[in-house]
Write a protein that holds these residues in place. Structure first.
Motif, PDB file in Angstrom:
ATOM      1  N   ALA A  39       0.856  -1.192   0.000  1.00 34.85           N
ATOM      2  CA  ALA A  39       0.000   0.000   0.000  1.00 34.85           C
ATOM      3  C   ALA A  39       0.888   1.236   0.000  1.00 34.85           C
ATOM      4  O   ALA A  39       1.876   1.310   0.734  1.00 34.85           O
ATOM      5  N   ALA A  40       0.540   2.210  -0.819  1.00 33.15           N
ATOM      6  CA  ALA A  40       1.408   3.378  -0.996  1.00 33.15           C
ATOM      7  C   ALA A  40       1.398   4.319   0.195  1.00 33.15           C
ATOM      8  O   ALA A  40       2.389   4.996   0.455  1.00 33.15           O
ATOM      9  N   PHE A  41       0.298   4.367   0.963  1.00 35.83           N
ATOM     10  CA  PHE A  41       0.222   5.221   2.143  1.00 35.83           C
ATOM     11  C   PHE A  41      -0.972   4.776   2.984  1.00 35.83           C
ATOM     12  O   PHE A  41      -1.723   3.875   2.592  1.00 35.83           O
ATOM     13  N   TYR A  42      -1.178   5.417   4.148  1.00 34.10           N
ATOM     14  CA  TYR A  42      -2.036   4.843   5.176  1.00 34.10           C
ATOM     15  C   TYR A  42      -3.481   4.545   4.780  1.00 34.10           C
ATOM     16  O   TYR A  42      -3.948   3.418   5.037  1.00 34.10           O
ATOM     17  N   PRO A  43      -4.272   5.468   4.227  1.00 36.90           N
ATOM     18  CA  PRO A  43      -5.667   5.103   3.953  1.00 36.90           C
ATOM     19  C   PRO A  43      -5.810   3.876   3.070  1.00 36.90           C
ATOM     20  O   PRO A  43      -6.774   3.103   3.228  1.00 36.90           O
ATOM     21  N   LEU A  44      -4.852   3.651   2.175  1.00 36.25           N
ATOM     22  CA  LEU A  44      -4.901   2.463   1.330  1.00 36.25           C
ATOM     23  C   LEU A  44      -4.503   1.224   2.126  1.00 36.25           C
ATOM     24  O   LEU A  44      -5.026   0.130   1.883  1.00 36.25           O
ATOM     25  N   VAL A  58       0.015  -6.828   4.449  1.00 32.64           N
ATOM     26  CA  VAL A  58       0.056  -5.483   3.862  1.00 32.64           C
ATOM     27  C   VAL A  58       1.300  -4.741   4.324  1.00 32.64           C
ATOM     28  O   VAL A  58       1.576  -4.655   5.528  1.00 32.64           O
ATOM     29  N   THR A  59       2.049  -4.206   3.378  1.00 33.73           N
ATOM     30  CA  THR A  59       3.218  -3.377   3.658  1.00 33.73           C
ATOM     31  C   THR A  59       2.919  -1.948   3.227  1.00 33.73           C
ATOM     32  O   THR A  59       2.529  -1.700   2.089  1.00 33.73           O
ATOM     33  N   ASN A  60       3.088  -0.999   4.151  1.00 34.17           N
ATOM     34  CA  ASN A  60       2.909   0.420   3.855  1.00 34.17           C
ATOM     35  C   ASN A  60       4.273   1.004   3.491  1.00 34.17           C
ATOM     36  O   ASN A  60       5.239   0.873   4.252  1.00 34.17           O
ATOM     37  N   LEU A  61       4.376   1.661   2.338  1.00 30.09           N
ATOM     38  CA  LEU A  61       5.647   2.218   1.895  1.00 30.09           C
ATOM     39  C   LEU A  61       6.080   3.444   2.705  1.00 30.09           C
ATOM     40  O   LEU A  61       7.253   3.822   2.674  1.00 30.09           O
ATOM     41  N   VAL A  62       5.148   4.068   3.413  1.00 31.26           N
ATOM     42  CA  VAL A  62       5.457   5.277   4.184  1.00 31.26           C
ATOM     43  C   VAL A  62       5.654   4.909   5.647  1.00 31.26           C
ATOM     44  O   VAL A  62       4.781   4.304   6.268  1.00 31.26           O
ATOM     45  N   LYS A  63       6.790   5.281   6.191  1.00 29.37           N
ATOM     46  CA  LYS A  63       7.074   4.992   7.594  1.00 29.37           C
ATOM     47  C   LYS A  63       6.182   5.827   8.505  1.00 29.37           C
ATOM     48  O   LYS A  63       5.780   6.936   8.145  1.00 29.37           O
ATOM     49  N   GLY A  65       4.853   8.500  10.905  1.00 30.99           N
ATOM     50  CA  GLY A  65       5.324   9.849  11.172  1.00 30.99           C
ATOM     51  C   GLY A  65       5.904  10.570   9.976  1.00 30.99           C
ATOM     52  O   GLY A  65       6.240  11.758  10.067  1.00 30.99           O
ATOM     53  N   ALA A  66       6.029   9.886   8.827  1.00 32.35           N
ATOM     54  CA  ALA A  66       6.585  10.515   7.627  1.00 32.35           C
ATOM     55  C   ALA A  66       5.462  11.105   6.781  1.00 32.35           C
ATOM     56  O   ALA A  66       4.329  10.638   6.810  1.00 32.35           O
ATOM     57  N   GLU A  67       5.797  12.137   6.030  1.00 36.59           N
ATOM     58  CA  GLU A  67       4.849  12.809   5.147  1.00 36.59           C
ATOM     59  C   GLU A  67       4.876  12.095   3.786  1.00 36.59           C
ATOM     60  O   GLU A  67       5.935  11.939   3.201  1.00 36.59           O
ATOM     61  N   PRO A  68       3.731  11.636   3.271  1.00 35.16           N
ATOM     62  CA  PRO A  68       3.758  10.773   2.087  1.00 35.16           C
ATOM     63  C   PRO A  68       3.869  11.485   0.744  1.00 35.16           C
ATOM     64  O   PRO A  68       4.185  10.831  -0.249  1.00 35.16           O
ATOM     65  N   HIS A  69       3.613  12.793   0.677  1.00 30.11           N
ATOM     66  CA  HIS A  69       3.554  13.467  -0.619  1.00 30.11           C
ATOM     67  C   HIS A  69       4.817  13.245  -1.449  1.00 30.11           C
ATOM     68  O   HIS A  69       4.749  12.925  -2.624  1.00 30.11           O
ATOM     69  N   ASP A  70       5.973  13.461  -0.832  1.00 34.96           N
ATOM     70  CA  ASP A  70       7.247  13.376  -1.547  1.00 34.96           C
ATOM     71  C   ASP A  70       8.067  12.183  -1.078  1.00 34.96           C
ATOM     72  O   ASP A  70       9.266  12.279  -0.833  1.00 34.96           O
ATOM     73  N   LEU A  71       7.421  11.053  -0.961  1.00 35.72           N
ATOM     74  CA  LEU A  71       8.088   9.829  -0.545  1.00 35.72           C
ATOM     75  C   LEU A  71       9.259   9.507  -1.472  1.00 35.72           C
ATOM     76  O   LEU A  71       9.150   9.574  -2.688  1.00 35.72           O
ATOM     77  N   GLU A  72      10.388   9.159  -0.871  1.00 35.25           N
ATOM     78  CA  GLU A  72      11.537   8.652  -1.608  1.00 35.25           C
ATOM     79  C   GLU A  72      11.667   7.166  -1.325  1.00 35.25           C
ATOM     80  O   GLU A  72      11.709   6.754  -0.163  1.00 35.25           O
ATOM     81  N   LEU A  73      11.719   6.354  -2.350  1.00 36.25           N
ATOM     82  CA  LEU A  73      11.797   4.912  -2.170  1.00 36.25           C
ATOM     83  C   LEU A  73      13.246   4.447  -2.064  1.00 36.25           C
ATOM     84  O   LEU A  73      14.080   4.802  -2.887  1.00 36.25           O
ATOM     85  N   HIS A  74      13.523   3.652  -1.042  1.00 37.44           N
ATOM     86  CA  HIS A  74      14.821   3.008  -0.929  1.00 37.44           C
ATOM     87  C   HIS A  74      14.820   1.736  -1.775  1.00 37.44           C
ATOM     88  O   HIS A  74      13.763   1.209  -2.135  1.00 37.44           O
TER      89      HIS A  74
END
Length: 309
Positions: A39-44, A58-63, A65-74
């Motif tokens: 899932a790309a961010f929390y509501p999903l 389910v794995t959320n890509l956003v840690k 406390g992090a802001e999801p708009h400008d997520l950088e993927l490792h």
């Protein structure tokens, strides 16, 4: 997305090129008995967990406390996208996720932006200096559809159908859980409709314009200090304009968000003699509870700020 972020995302994708090729993208998760969902961010994430139940991981890509708009993927996260059996994301909201999906997971992706037409970024709001640049980041569309519970319910229905194609043996279970969640979200919608029906004011001043779907659904009006990007810096002219509008509407509360600095909201509040309060756009997981409880907290916050009877 800044040049630095774009370069970081590209570097991560290039680094993962060999890893993704070796993984084969066959969707083999850590538990072969469950569908591996990214899932790309929390509501999903919330939707996938509620509808998938114990049949999904389910794995959320956003840690947290992090802001999801400008997520950088490792690189590891790009690998998770490559290996997932289903990727749930919102096209145009997180460019790094869009890129990872295009390169490693297009055939396994569910874009919730395609379920219903998104609202135009300026629809129902106040257009202001610099907003065009923020809109361009999202293709001129407002991505925050989850703040309208009825829209989220429809997305949940379609997600259940997609999960059923991934795991046909559990399709009926997915459909049943989606139906139950739809009923809960309809109930939440009814609470908002009743709770905001009779208020002394109908204008909310927010730190950024994340609440267009909510205000449109419940006949409120949003005055955003900045545009769609929470990182936008308002000009002195915009701050003066918002302060003027806040005085005109006798706004007693200026709202800021959980994942963004309150300084801009506090500046406007001091200028007009108002207080500040948190209105959660639910881009990240709430510290306590879930989507439903956080939305109910938002409702009580709005009722207090708008003097609703």
């Amino acid at each position: 997305m800044t040049v630095r972020r774009a370069l970081a995302a590209t570097a991560a994708l290039l680094t993962l090129g060999g890893v993704a090729a070796c993984s084969g993208g066959d969707g083999s998760g850590s538990d072969p008995g469950r569908v591996d969902v990214v899932a790309a961010f929390y509501p999903l994430q919330f939707l996938a967990e509620r509808i998938g139940g114990d049949a999904v991981t389910v794995t959320n890509l956003v840690k947290p406390g992090a802001e999801p708009h400008d997520l950088e993927l490792h690189p590891r996260q790009v690998g998770q996208v490559a290996d997932a059996e289903l990727i749930v994301y919102l096209g145009g909201f997180q460019p790094a996720v869009d890129e990872a999906v295009a390169q490693n997971g297009n055939d396994r992706a569910f874009d919730v932006a395609g379920v219903q037409p998104l609202r135009d970024a300026t629809e129902g709001g106040h257009e202001h200096e610099g907003e065009a640049g923020h809109e361009a980041e999202h293709g001129g569309k407002d991505p925050h559809l989850w703040l309208d519970p009825t829209r989220l319910a429809t997305v949940g229905d379609r997600l259940a159908e997609r999960l059923g194609r991934v795991d046909p043996d559990r399709a009926a279970d997915f459909a049943a859980r989606a139906k139950a969640l739809h009923t809960e979200l309809d109930g939440l919608d009814a609470e908002y409709t009743r709770g905001l029906a009779t208020c002394q004011r109908r204008e909310i001043v927010t730190s950024h314009t994340a609440f267009g779907y909510l205000t449109a659904r419940y006949r409120l009006e949003q005055v955003g200090i900045t545009g769609l990007s929470p990182e936008g810096e308002p000009s002195p002219q915009r701050l003066a304009e918002v302060a003027r509008e806040a005085r005109e509407h006798a706004a007693g509360t200026i709202f800021f968000e959980t994942l963004v600095s309150p300084k801009v909201a506090e500046t406007v509040a001091r200028e007009v003699g108002a207080r500040t309060a948190v209105l959660d756009p639910l881009e990240g997981r709430p510290a306590d509870g879930d989507y439903l409880s956080a939305m109910r907290t938002n409702l009580q916050t709005l009722r207090t700020a708008l003097d609703c009877s």
